[in-house]
Design a protein around this motif. Structure first.
Motif, PDB file in Angstrom:
ATOM      1  N   ASP A  31      37.730  32.240  -0.472  1.00 40.74           N
ATOM      2  CA  ASP A  31      36.746  30.961  -0.172  1.00 40.74           C
ATOM      3  C   ASP A  31      35.295  31.465  -0.826  1.00 40.74           C
ATOM      4  OD1 ASP A  31      35.853  33.088   1.546  1.00 40.74           O
ATOM      5  OD2 ASP A  31      35.964  31.967   3.316  1.00 40.74           O
ATOM      6  N   GLU A  33      32.523  31.118  -3.939  1.00 39.90           N
ATOM      7  CA  GLU A  33      31.845  29.859  -4.633  1.00 39.90           C
ATOM      8  C   GLU A  33      32.834  29.514  -6.022  1.00 39.90           C
ATOM      9  OE1 GLU A  33      27.872  30.049  -5.776  1.00 39.90           O
ATOM     10  OE2 GLU A  33      27.074  30.002  -3.504  1.00 39.90           O
ATOM     11  N   GLU A  34      33.416  30.610  -6.280  1.00 43.93           N
ATOM     12  CA  GLU A  34      34.152  30.238  -7.608  1.00 43.93           C
ATOM     13  C   GLU A  34      35.657  29.906  -7.273  1.00 43.93           C
ATOM     14  OE1 GLU A  34      34.260  34.864  -7.038  1.00 43.93           O
ATOM     15  OE2 GLU A  34      33.149  33.371  -6.334  1.00 43.93           O
ATOM     16  N   LEU A  36      36.177  27.865  -4.024  1.00 44.06           N
ATOM     17  CA  LEU A  36      36.176  26.787  -3.155  1.00 44.06           C
ATOM     18  C   LEU A  36      35.013  25.719  -3.314  1.00 44.06           C
ATOM     19  CD1 LEU A  36      38.198  26.256  -0.871  1.00 44.06           C
ATOM     20  CD2 LEU A  36      36.507  27.102   0.708  1.00 44.06           C
ATOM     21  N   ASP A  37      35.303  24.581  -3.529  1.00 41.77           N
ATOM     22  CA  ASP A  37      34.171  23.650  -3.773  1.00 41.77           C
ATOM     23  C   ASP A  37      33.071  23.601  -2.429  1.00 41.77           C
ATOM     24  OD1 ASP A  37      33.021  21.213  -5.187  1.00 41.77           O
ATOM     25  OD2 ASP A  37      33.043  20.593  -3.010  1.00 41.77           O
ATOM     26  N   LYS A  38      31.897  23.914  -2.377  1.00 41.12           N
ATOM     27  CA  LYS A  38      31.230  24.043  -1.181  1.00 41.12           C
ATOM     28  C   LYS A  38      31.069  22.558  -0.634  1.00 41.12           C
ATOM     29  CE  LYS A  38      26.410  25.358   0.033  1.00 41.12           C
ATOM     30  NZ  LYS A  38      25.088  25.743  -0.437  1.00 41.12           N
ATOM     31  N   GLY A  39      31.006  21.441  -1.335  1.00 40.06           N
ATOM     32  CA  GLY A  39      30.989  20.163  -0.447  1.00 40.06           C
ATOM     33  C   GLY A  39      32.079  19.689   0.113  1.00 40.06           C
ATOM     34  N   GLN A  41      35.201  21.557   0.279  1.00 38.14           N
ATOM     35  CA  GLN A  41      35.976  22.492   0.655  1.00 38.14           C
ATOM     36  C   GLN A  41      37.305  22.569   0.045  1.00 38.14           C
ATOM     37  OE1 GLN A  41      34.863  25.285   3.285  1.00 38.14           O
ATOM     38  NE2 GLN A  41      33.218  24.087   2.139  1.00 38.14           N
TER      39      GLN A  41
END
Length: 367
Positions: A31, A33-34, A36-39, A41
């Motif tokens: 998980d 940042e590379e 999983l999309d932060k917004g 998920q």
């Protein structure tokens, strides 16, 4: 449960058993940042394109984190508590709220009051928890102008539109296509049993109430069917096995679906009741089986209509009731149209609305 390591293999120990966690299962959950999309998920990679030969080079436990070096070059730091939530393969939010059985002795249920910023407040979280406990909740001070029920519903989730419209006006009117649009009393029933799927949640908003009758009635189908199970297992069994046909017809549509009167989940626990005797058609079965079925249905109807299980109350203007159409049966007492107006507006939403809202608020308030 706890995470354990042994020769670069990861195990979870439940106390009664110890099982290895598949390396690919862990690799899917990286998980950073590379990955999983932060917004949203959502994954930024497609796990179906990975090699099936994923393995672990090294793994260590560092405080509350599992640090893994996978054989495809990916290194990840996984939250152990977050992983543990997935081990049971069960919903940990909605199913953790216990259903509270109730009958006519029910009292002192908290009513909620609409106010500014209501839909994203801790009060809304408490409201939804209460809804899942009892199967209904009453909210006061809801504006009665501009079909506000639609805004209320869409602020929780999305309105489930039916052939009755985005919302419907419940009042006595000429040439009705449903008995709800008369002044007659309505015995306990669930709405739309002929739909596939049946709308999960009904909202009713009181706009006008100038009559002495027209009391709202509720019965907890969960309580009734659990009591039937204890009192007569044979009746309970046949009502949860035989599917009947529910049918609705008007000049524009024919709706039809088959279901048990008591529908059970995969683990044989309560899931749903469907009950509307004016709309159901029992299939052709052996006479002996039908003898038993009709006795069972009659007993269930007597319980639903018993004062032992029914609560009655009067909705005042600006009151809105939200009720679980899979769990509760609702009805009303008759009223005299000459006394004045009785006007409610109704609409439907589905479980993803309340479930999604509850999970969001739980996350927002760290509950």
């Amino acid at each position: 449960m706890k995470i354990e390591l042994n020769e670069n293999k990861v195990y979870f120990n439940s106390g009664s058993s110890k099982k290895e966690i598949h390396p690919f299962w862990l690799r899917e959950r990286v998980d950073g940042e590379e990955f999983l999309d932060k917004g949203t998920q959502q994954r930024l990679f497609d796990p179906t394109t990975l090699s099936n030969e994923i393995s672990i080079n090294t793994a260590i436990i560092n405080e509350k984190f599992l640090e893994i070096d996978f054989n495809d070059g990916v290194k990840s730091k996984l939250d152990i508590d977050k992983l543990a939530l997935e081990f049971s393969n069960e919903d940990t939010v909605i199913k953790s709220i216990p259903k509270i059985k109730w009958n006519s002795t029910l009292e002192n249920i908290k009513n909620f009051k609409y106010q500014d910023d209501f839909f994203d407040s801790k009060e809304m979280y408490d409201l939804l928890v209460s809804f899942y406990k009892y199967g209904f909740v009453i909210i006061k001070n809801i504006p009665t102008d501009n079909n506000f029920i639609v805004k209320f519903a869409n602020s929780i989730g999305s309105v489930r539109r039916t052939n009755f419209g985005e919302f419907f006006d419940v009042k006595s009117k000429p040439d009705p296509n449903d008995l709800a649009y008369t002044s007659l009393g309505l015995s306990p029933h669930t709405d739309n049993p002929y739909r596939n799927p049946v709308p999960c949640i009904q909202l009713l908003h009181c706009i006008e109430s100038e009559v002495t009758g027209g009391l709202s009635t509720l019965v907890d189908g969960f309580t009734v069917t659990e009591d039937l199970k204890k009192e007569n297992l044979e009746f309970y069994k046949i009502l949860s096995e035989v599917k009947v046909r529910f049918k609705f017809i008007d000049k524009d549509v024919v709706l039809e679906d088959w279901s048990e009167l008591i529908k059970l989940d995969d683990d044989k626990t309560f899931k749903q009741v469907r009950f509307s005797p004016r709309l159901d058609y029992v299939p052709m079965l052996d006479k002996e089986k039908l003898d038993l079925y009709y006795k069972a249905r009659k007993k269930l109807s007597e319980m639903y209509n018993s004062a032992k299980y029914r609560i009655e109350f009067k909705l005042s203007p600006k009151d809105l009731i939200m009720m679980d159409n899979y769990r509760l049966l609702h009805g009303r007492t008759s009223y005299e149209v000459k006394e004045g107006n009785r006007f409610l507006q109704g609409c439907y939403i589905d479980y993803d609305s309340t479930e999604g809202k509850l999970r969001h608020l739980k996350r927002k308030f760290n509950l």
